[in-house]
Design a protein around this motif. Structure first.
Motif, PDB file in Angstrom:
ATOM      1  N   LEU A   1       0.834  -1.211   0.000  1.00  0.00           N
ATOM      2  CA  LEU A   1       0.000   0.000   0.000  1.00  0.00           C
ATOM      3  C   LEU A   1       0.867   1.259   0.000  1.00  0.00           C
ATOM      4  CD1 LEU A   1      -2.695   1.620   0.547  1.00  0.00           C
ATOM      5  CD2 LEU A   1      -2.209   1.254   2.978  1.00  0.00           C
ATOM      6  N   LEU A   2       1.818   1.327   0.904  1.00  0.00           N
ATOM      7  CA  LEU A   2       2.649   2.530   1.022  1.00  0.00           C
ATOM      8  C   LEU A   2       3.553   2.710  -0.191  1.00  0.00           C
ATOM      9  CD1 LEU A   2       3.541   2.294   4.826  1.00  0.00           C
ATOM     10  CD2 LEU A   2       1.804   3.729   3.733  1.00  0.00           C
ATOM     11  N   ASP A   3       3.990   1.609  -0.783  1.00  0.00           N
ATOM     12  CA  ASP A   3       4.791   1.708  -2.013  1.00  0.00           C
ATOM     13  C   ASP A   3       3.986   2.391  -3.120  1.00  0.00           C
ATOM     14  OD1 ASP A   3       6.987   0.543  -0.879  1.00  0.00           O
ATOM     15  OD2 ASP A   3       6.689  -1.438  -1.798  1.00  0.00           O
ATOM     16  N   ARG A   4       2.715   1.998  -3.259  1.00  0.00           N
ATOM     17  CA  ARG A   4       1.864   2.583  -4.305  1.00  0.00           C
ATOM     18  C   ARG A   4       1.750   4.095  -4.130  1.00  0.00           C
ATOM     19  NH1 ARG A   4      -1.900  -1.971  -3.670  1.00  0.00           N
ATOM     20  NH2 ARG A   4      -3.206  -0.645  -2.350  1.00  0.00           N
ATOM     21  N   TRP A   5       1.502   4.527  -2.915  1.00  0.00           N
ATOM     22  CA  TRP A   5       1.267   5.949  -2.674  1.00  0.00           C
ATOM     23  C   TRP A   5       2.566   6.754  -2.652  1.00  0.00           C
ATOM     24  CZ3 TRP A   5      -3.427   8.483  -2.337  1.00  0.00           C
ATOM     25  CH2 TRP A   5      -4.555   7.656  -2.447  1.00  0.00           C
ATOM     26  N   SER A   6       3.647   6.162  -2.170  1.00  0.00           N
ATOM     27  CA  SER A   6       4.916   6.905  -2.110  1.00  0.00           C
ATOM     28  C   SER A   6       5.495   7.116  -3.510  1.00  0.00           C
ATOM     29  CB  SER A   6       5.927   6.167  -1.221  1.00  0.00           C
ATOM     30  OG  SER A   6       6.280   4.910  -1.778  1.00  0.00           O
ATOM     31  N   ARG A   7       5.259   6.169  -4.414  1.00  0.00           N
ATOM     32  CA  ARG A   7       5.772   6.340  -5.775  1.00  0.00           C
ATOM     33  C   ARG A   7       5.132   7.542  -6.473  1.00  0.00           C
ATOM     34  NH1 ARG A   7       6.221   0.490  -6.018  1.00  0.00           N
ATOM     35  NH2 ARG A   7       4.014   0.325  -6.617  1.00  0.00           N
ATOM     36  N   VAL A   8       3.901   7.873  -6.104  1.00  0.00           N
ATOM     37  CA  VAL A   8       3.188   8.983  -6.734  1.00  0.00           C
ATOM     38  C   VAL A   8       3.357  10.278  -5.953  1.00  0.00           C
ATOM     39  CG1 VAL A   8       0.918   9.840  -7.460  1.00  0.00           C
ATOM     40  CG2 VAL A   8       1.502   7.418  -7.776  1.00  0.00           C
ATOM     41  N   PHE A   9       3.150  10.236  -4.651  1.00  0.00           N
ATOM     42  CA  PHE A   9       3.194  11.448  -3.838  1.00  0.00           C
ATOM     43  C   PHE A   9       4.576  11.732  -3.249  1.00  0.00           C
ATOM     44  CE2 PHE A   9      -1.370  10.975  -3.959  1.00  0.00           C
ATOM     45  CZ  PHE A   9      -1.854  12.265  -3.831  1.00  0.00           C
ATOM     46  N   GLY A  10       5.451  10.734  -3.241  1.00  0.00           N
ATOM     47  CA  GLY A  10       6.762  10.897  -2.624  1.00  0.00           C
ATOM     48  C   GLY A  10       6.726  10.429  -1.181  1.00  0.00           C
ATOM     49  N   LYS A  11       7.696   9.638  -0.793  1.00  0.00           N
ATOM     50  CA  LYS A  11       7.734   9.092   0.564  1.00  0.00           C
ATOM     51  C   LYS A  11       7.744  10.195   1.611  1.00  0.00           C
ATOM     52  CE  LYS A  11      10.564   6.137   3.542  1.00  0.00           C
ATOM     53  NZ  LYS A  11      11.830   5.361   3.634  1.00  0.00           N
TER      54      LYS A  11
END
Length: 350
Positions: free
Chosen positions: A171-181
């Motif tokens: 889940l966090l990988d999906r969102w961090s790739r777009v919004f940035g970690k």
């Protein structure tokens, strides 16, 4: 354009309804402090963000509820949401925008869908931070199971294999790739560590929102007890598909009546099943710990709480007498709620 947007994406069963009720109830007071809890995106829960972000061909129930594809084309819906948000922000004079929908974490699974939502946020805000709550997978899956039964499910709780919906590293990988970690604010749903044990206090503190003078509503969306859950599951099993569709508009009212029931037993699962769940996600949780909390936090979560005591299996069945008693209470509760709604309408009319 607003200076800061906070996008609360859930996950499910982590107090999102309580957070949204708090924000919605205090909308005017928040606005006076420079915080805008959007009404253009939805009165309480911003489901429109899901309908906006999903890829065109996905026929999600949220879109059906909002009339997308029937009353309004998808393109028209997206244009109208952008227009409404921009108008609302311009009129608010606020510096911070808050958007919240717990279904974003589970329904948006494709990179283009999350990117579409980011583009919307970038259009209305100079910076967007994503806040997400993670819960012990065993407790999360047990709590989510109750929602399945609310919506018409008939099966017993079962855990067969690791699924993506509870894989937090994925889940966090999906969102961090777009919004940035660096734009992800990851919180653990650990009520024992919250101010006064309340997720609203933790949420407000994480965002830097001063709660002084704001109304804090009682806990929202409580889980059903095991007996109520068994009653509802038994009812679901006895309904034909046509009958299930007919009562769908009344399901929410039935669940609200059952949520008020007191004295029941909490629905739990055997310790052995909880251990299997925790083992299935151990490597994922270890990666989340390392990436977002530092190696000092091991394990990621406290032990599951929705676990039955040794030799005390959860009541998956109820007696005929108990079913009749619960059914009678539901009927009386529905009649009572109908009279209250009718009385309120009369008062508004006069």
């Amino acid at each position: 354009m607003i200076a800061q947007c906070w996008l609360h994406i859930g996950t499910e069963k982590t107090g999102s309804t309580s957070i949204q009720t708090f924000l919605g109830h205090n909308r005017a007071a928040l606005r006076a402090r420079g915080w805008l809890y959007s009404e253009a995106a939805g009165n309480r829960n911003h489901y429109s963000l899901v309908a906006y972000s999903l890829d065109d061909e996905r026929h999600d129930r949220i879109r059906q509820i909002l009339g997308v594809g029937h009353q309004l084309s998808l393109d028209a819906f997206r244009r109208e949401l952008i227009r409404a948000l921009e108008t609302e922000i311009a009129a608010s004079g606020a510096a911070t925008l808050v958007l919240s929908c717990e279904l974003l974490a589970t329904r948006l699974r494709r990179p283009d869908e999350i990117a579409r939502l980011k583009a919307l946020c970038d259009r209305v805000a100079e910076n967007t931070g994503v806040i997400v709550y993670l819960r012990n997978q065993s407790d999360f899956l047990v709590s989510r199971y109750t929602n399945v039964i609310w919506e018409g499910g008939t099966g017993e709780f079962a855990f067969r294999a690791r699924t993506a919906i509870a894989d937090y590293a994925l889940l966090l990988d999906r969102w961090s790739r777009v919004f940035g970690k660096h734009n992800l604010l990851v919180r653990r749903f650990e009520p024992a560590n919250f101010p006064a044990g309340d997720v609203i206090g933790d949420f407000s503190g994480a965002l830097g929102l001063d709660m002084t003078g704001l109304y804090v509503p009682p806990r929202a969306n409580p889980s059903l007890d095991a007996e109520s859950l068994a009653f509802l599951r038994g009812l679901n099993r006895r309904l034909s598909r046509r009958s299930a569709e007919r009562i769908r508009p009344f399901r929410g009212a039935m669940v609200r009546v059952l949520q008020r029931r007191r004295g029941g037993t909490k629905f739990t699962i055997p310790r052995a099943v909880a251990t299997r769940i925790e083992n299935a996600y151990r490597d994922s949780n270890e990666r989340v710990t390392a990436d977002y909390f530092g190696s000092g936090l091991q394990p990621l979560f406290s032990p599951a709480v929705l676990v039955s005591k040794e030799g005390e299996p959860p009541p998956d069945m109820i007696s005929a007498f108990a079913a009749i008693a619960i059914g009678g209470a539901v009927a009386l509760g529905l009649v009572r709620d109908a009279f209250i709604r009718a009385g309120k309408r009369l008062l508004r009319f006069h």
